[in-house]
Design an enzyme around this catalytic site. Structure first.
Site, short mmCIF file in Angstrom:
data_model
loop_
_atom_site.label_atom_id
_atom_site.label_comp_id
_atom_site.label_asym_id
_atom_site.label_seq_id
_atom_site.Cartn_x
_atom_site.Cartn_y
_atom_site.Cartn_z
N GLU A 1 0.83 -1.22 0.00
CA GLU A 1 0.00 0.00 0.00
C GLU A 1 0.86 1.26 0.00
O GLU A 1 2.08 1.20 0.22
CB GLU A 1 -0.94 0.01 1.20
CG GLU A 1 -0.22 0.13 2.52
CD GLU A 1 -1.08 0.76 3.61
OE1 GLU A 1 -1.55 1.90 3.42
OE2 GLU A 1 -1.27 0.11 4.65
N LYS B 1 -4.00 -2.54 15.25
CA LYS B 1 -3.30 -1.45 15.94
C LYS B 1 -3.90 -1.21 17.32
O LYS B 1 -5.11 -1.06 17.45
CB LYS B 1 -3.40 -0.15 15.13
CG LYS B 1 -2.35 -0.06 14.06
CD LYS B 1 -2.28 1.34 13.47
CE LYS B 1 -3.54 1.75 12.77
NZ LYS B 1 -3.82 1.08 11.52
N1 PSU Z 1 -1.31 1.48 9.74
C1 PSU Z 1 -0.11 2.09 9.77
N2 PSU Z 1 0.09 3.18 9.00
C2 PSU Z 1 -0.91 3.64 8.20
C3 PSU Z 1 -2.16 2.95 8.15
C4 PSU Z 1 -2.31 1.90 8.95
O1 PSU Z 1 0.79 1.70 10.47
O2 PSU Z 1 -0.70 4.63 7.52
C5 PSU Z 1 -3.22 3.40 7.18
C6 PSU Z 1 -3.62 2.21 6.29
O3 PSU Z 1 -3.58 2.65 4.96
C7 PSU Z 1 -5.02 1.88 6.71
C8 PSU Z 1 -5.51 3.23 7.14
O4 PSU Z 1 -5.80 1.32 5.69
O5 PSU Z 1 -4.41 3.79 7.84
C9 PSU Z 1 -6.75 3.14 8.02
O6 PSU Z 1 -7.27 4.42 8.15
P1 PSU Z 1 -8.73 4.61 8.79
O7 PSU Z 1 -8.58 4.23 10.21
O8 PSU Z 1 -9.00 6.08 8.58
O9 PSU Z 1 -9.65 3.75 8.01
#
Ligand code: PSU
Ligand code: MN
Length: 303
Positions: A25, A160
């Site tokens: 990604e 996370k």
């Molecule tokens: N985890 C990380 N760094 C990131 C992300 C996740 O360590 O940048 C990003 C990923 O692209 C994931 C997104 O899909 O954050 C999720 O964002 P949200 O919680 O707004 O859906």
């Protein structure tokens, strides 16, 4: 083929020959880490995939196309532009493409792009999930819905710890997404190997994972699978340090009124500064670790 796809010749050749390909990604580059660590990490991750005999395909939206496989120059551009690039999840794709803007793909958008290109596995750091307080805010990442529908396996370091792990697991169960642990019974929490929660199934080898993926899709069960791969012990954060940093980061988030798509990048950055950069060291190590496992699973997956 979808006319919006722009697949790098090296990636196309590998796919044609049924050789292993691993998608990567780009939100993690633009929004996940500061420059130049984000650039260095993106290159190291792609190299790690190659070292383990698979072809990396970093994904982003550029010039009205869904690019599958970025050049070093394109990765550098995303790394330098950072958060000025649009964080692109499923709902943002049509706008970014039709306006010919640059979009860094989240887990959801990367899964969509990978699936259009017939790539079956994807490595990242951590997936989005159900945020703490979601019973009030409804903040649930689009990544989860994508995992329910799109046939791409996602290797990550678990969920996370800034999220509500318990609610995320419940939501994944509802959506029918299997959560596998690589050589662990316990769900890793991104920065740490422990979380206090269990995965659905522990898997001992890349082959065992590949067999499960092939079976799921052969049966006709749509959707992805989460392959949770614990951060290496040496680079994992101390559990208490992590928990305190996250609690403080969430207090700061509420104070500043940060919501929606800004939440995750804000929290990751805040945790980084509160841990004096230690969380970034873990983050880099766990992404590399995930790239390796994804390449290993890919060996058998495309046969
Ligand atoms: N985890 C990380 N760094 C990131 C992300 C996740 O360590 O940048 C990003 C990923 O692209 C994931 C997104 O899909 O954050 C999720 O964002 P949200 O919680 O707004 O859906
Ligand atoms: Mn959200």
């Amino acid at each position: 083929m979808n006319s919006f796809l722009d697949i790098h010749p090296e990636v196309q050749e590998a796919l044609d020959k049924k050789m292993p390909v691993v998608a990567l990604e780009s939100t993690i580059i633009s929004h996940g880490m500061p420059y130049p660590k984000n650039y260095e990490t993106a290159i190291l991750v792609a190299d790690e995939v190659r070292k383990h005999h698979a072809i990396p395909a970093t994904i982003a939206l550029m010039n009205g196309k869904i690019k599958i496989g970025l050049s070093k120059e394109e990765i550098k551009q995303l790394a330098i532009e950072g958060t000025r690039v649009t964080k692109t999840s499923r709902r943002d794709i049509p706008y970014i493409l039709s306006k010919k803007l640059t979009g860094a793909t989240t887990v959801s958008a990367t899964m969509i792009a990978a699936s259009l290109a017939k790539i079956k596995i994807f490595a990242t750091g951590g997936i989005g999930g159900v945020h703490r307080g979601a019973t009030e805010t409804f903040d649930i990442s689009a990544d989860l819905q994508e995992l329910a529908h799109t046939n791409v396996a996602v290797v990550c370091a678990g969920i996370k710890a800034i999220l509500d792990l318990e609610l995320t697991l419940e939501y994944l169960e509802t959506l029918g997404v299997p959560v596998l642990g690589y050589q662990t019974e316990e769900l890793p929490a991104f920065y740490t190997r422990k979380s206090g929660f269990k995965v659905d199934y522990a898997m001992q080898s890349p082959k065992e994972i590949s067999d499960l993926l092939k079976t799921k899709w052969a049966v006709g069960l749509e959707g992805g699978v989460i392959i949770a791969n614990p951060v290496p012990e040496a680079e994992s954060l101390d559990y208490n340090l992590m928990t305190e940093a996250i609690d403080q980061a969430i207090v700061a988030q509420h104070k500043l009124g940060i919501k929606g798509k800004e939440s995750t990048p804000f929290l990751l950055e805040k945790v980084k500064s509160l841990t004096q950069g230690k969380s970034l060291v873990s983050n880099i190590a766990l992404v590399l670790n995930n790239a390796r496992l994804a390449a290993q699973v890919a060996q058998d997956l495309y046969r």
